[in-house]
Design a protein around this motif. Sequence first.
Motif: not given
Length: 171
Positions: A52-71
């Motif tokens: 999940i931390q990897n998904v969170h980091d990928a979300g931040l790199r892609q500027s997908n804040m909703s994914l990062a917030k869910e992570c």
Amino acid sequence: MVVTPNELIRYTRAVQAIMTGYSGYVKGKRIETDQQVREEIIRASTRCRQHIQNVHDAGLRQSNMSLAKECKSCLHELDALIEDIDKSSSGARGAFFTSQKKLTNKDLKTLIRHDKEVIEMVTDAVRLSNDAERATQENSEEASSTVMRCQQMISSCRGFYSERLIHLGDI
């Protein structure tokens, strides 16, 4: 409910398939077995957290804040589960780890079945987190829904693990 030795053996072997060295709470090894179960749940939860931390980091790199917030929300739930397990008591008040009360097959079957189900729930959450990590590279919508399902699974696992103390108290 009458518990046959075959049922008890079946559940013990199911947990042994996941955890090598699991003895099924035999006399003299109850504390070690309890610790093994808790360590296995923490180990699987930590693996899930890393995905999940990897998904969170990928979300931040892609500027997908909703994914990062869910992570981030899922990571908080995982941290709470790990802390609950780490801080939980190792057995009941007196009777479980002493010879004050003889364990019945029914008591053992209930506890072993509960351990098996908790471990399976955490394993399912690890699979979901792994799927979310793979989905991050393909489709962020799928990753988002998978992270939410993983969080729901971890939340359910927390509640189900807390019931374990009730089972230990009954023994």
